[in-house]
Enzyme design. Sequence first.
Site, PDB file in Angstrom:
ATOM      1  N   ASN A  80      45.066  34.221 -83.360  1.00  0.00           N
ATOM      2  CA  ASN A  80      44.544  35.568 -83.661  1.00  0.00           C
ATOM      3  C   ASN A  80      44.851  36.013 -85.093  1.00  0.00           C
ATOM      4  O   ASN A  80      44.207  36.922 -85.621  1.00  0.00           O
ATOM      5  CB  ASN A  80      45.090  36.614 -82.680  1.00  0.00           C
ATOM      6  CG  ASN A  80      44.461  36.540 -81.299  1.00  0.00           C
ATOM      7  OD1 ASN A  80      45.075  36.937 -80.307  1.00  0.00           O
ATOM      8  ND2 ASN A  80      43.238  36.028 -81.212  1.00  0.00           N
ATOM      9  N   ASP A  96      41.148  39.079 -71.908  1.00  0.00           N
ATOM     10  CA  ASP A  96      40.023  38.767 -72.793  1.00  0.00           C
ATOM     11  C   ASP A  96      38.884  39.769 -72.611  1.00  0.00           C
ATOM     12  O   ASP A  96      38.722  40.355 -71.541  1.00  0.00           O
ATOM     13  CB  ASP A  96      39.535  37.347 -72.472  1.00  0.00           C
ATOM     14  CG  ASP A  96      38.682  36.776 -73.593  1.00  0.00           C
ATOM     15  OD1 ASP A  96      38.682  37.350 -74.701  1.00  0.00           O
ATOM     16  OD2 ASP A  96      38.006  35.760 -73.360  1.00  0.00           O
TER      17      ASP A  96
HETATM   18  C1  FPP Z   1      41.226  39.724 -76.372  1.00  0.00           C
HETATM   19  O1  FPP Z   1      39.986  40.360 -76.492  1.00  0.00           O
HETATM   20  C2  FPP Z   1      42.324  40.652 -76.596  1.00  0.00           C
HETATM   21  C3  FPP Z   1      43.227  40.566 -77.619  1.00  0.00           C
HETATM   22  C4  FPP Z   1      43.202  39.504 -78.625  1.00  0.00           C
HETATM   23  C5  FPP Z   1      44.277  41.562 -77.800  1.00  0.00           C
HETATM   24  C6  FPP Z   1      44.834  42.168 -76.550  1.00  0.00           C
HETATM   25  C7  FPP Z   1      45.495  43.414 -76.918  1.00  0.00           C
HETATM   26  C8  FPP Z   1      45.533  44.550 -76.179  1.00  0.00           C
HETATM   27  C9  FPP Z   1      44.957  44.677 -74.832  1.00  0.00           C
HETATM   28  C10 FPP Z   1      46.131  45.789 -76.715  1.00  0.00           C
HETATM   29  C11 FPP Z   1      47.585  45.719 -77.099  1.00  0.00           C
HETATM   30  C12 FPP Z   1      48.474  45.214 -76.061  1.00  0.00           C
HETATM   31  C13 FPP Z   1      49.694  45.712 -75.753  1.00  0.00           C
HETATM   32  C14 FPP Z   1      50.546  44.910 -74.835  1.00  0.00           C
HETATM   33  C15 FPP Z   1      50.217  46.982 -76.248  1.00  0.00           C
HETATM   34  P1  FPP Z   1      38.997  39.822 -77.623  1.00  0.00           P
HETATM   35  O2  FPP Z   1      39.176  40.649 -78.829  1.00  0.00           O
HETATM   36  O3  FPP Z   1      39.207  38.368 -77.819  1.00  0.00           O
HETATM   37  O4  FPP Z   1      37.623  40.101 -76.949  1.00  0.00           O
HETATM   38  P2  FPP Z   1      36.285  39.243 -77.138  1.00  0.00           P
HETATM   39  O5  FPP Z   1      36.558  37.881 -76.564  1.00  0.00           O
HETATM   40  O6  FPP Z   1      35.291  40.018 -76.345  1.00  0.00           O
HETATM   41  O7  FPP Z   1      35.980  39.199 -78.600  1.00  0.00           O
END
Ligand code: FPP
Length: 254
Positions: A69, A21
């Site tokens: 998501n 996260d």
């Molecule tokens: C959460 O941060 C993260 C995600 C929803 C996506 C995770 C994806 C990656 C790290 C990249 C792709 C992964 C692979 C395995 C190739 P958020 O967007 O919810 O952050 P926030 O809570 O600060 O808004």
Amino acid sequence: MDELQALDNTRLPKHIAIIMDGNGRWAKERGEDRVYGHHEGVLSVRDIVNACGEIGIQYLTLYAFSTENWNRPKEEVNALMELLVNTIRKEIDDLKKNNVKMHVIGDFESLPEVCQRELNEAKELTSMNTGVNLILALSYSSRWEIVRATQKIAQDAVSGVIRVEEIDDNLFRQYLTTSEFPDPELMIRTSGEHRISNYLLYQLAYAELYFTNVHWPEFRKPHLIEAIANYQQRERRFGKTSEQIQTNIPQHVS
Ligand code: FPP
């Protein structure tokens, strides 16, 4: 290698699950677009997969995209899918070389076809590897998984493949998307939120939960070691008393 000495190799978790996260917040704090945070997050994925190999963690599950998501702005969803495809293309040689075996859990058919193709190819190319099992949770949520398992169990009961009396914890697990993996002993969530967010609800029943304020794009091997060291200080009682655990009575989950 020095920092690994902080760990007791006889008490490593077999399986670590992570909620990655904070990509968006990390990017915003730097005046950047959220997608920039996801790109930087990939560097952490790379580092943590390699660290798991070095430490000797056998299973690593990453929550890369939840069922919920899909409700994000279309541009962000597209960017995440594109990032997934590009990352796998770019990393596949290293995954092969580093003996990483890739798996995917989640509603696979809901992913764009190009993602499905790339993931299938990566799974195939790494299927003989014997190192870290990297499990990507994609279009995944626990409620989706549990409802799906229940439907399949009901179908098998109606068609006589199983008897209702046979339905127990062991049988139920066989219908989950994680049937081939042990339960995670440690669940890490980055970026300060103290929630499980529909992640491995059945499998995390006895997991130790570890929360850190570090945003995912900054989460690296030393943070992972800190989380494992913290896990190793905990007493896992599985419903028993501290005295029972200390006199080494075999631990059965109850
Ligand atoms: C959460 O941060 C993260 C995600 C929803 C996506 C995770 C994806 C990656 C790290 C990249 C792709 C992964 C692979 C395995 C190739 P958020 O967007 O919810 O952050 P926030 O809570 O600060 O808004």
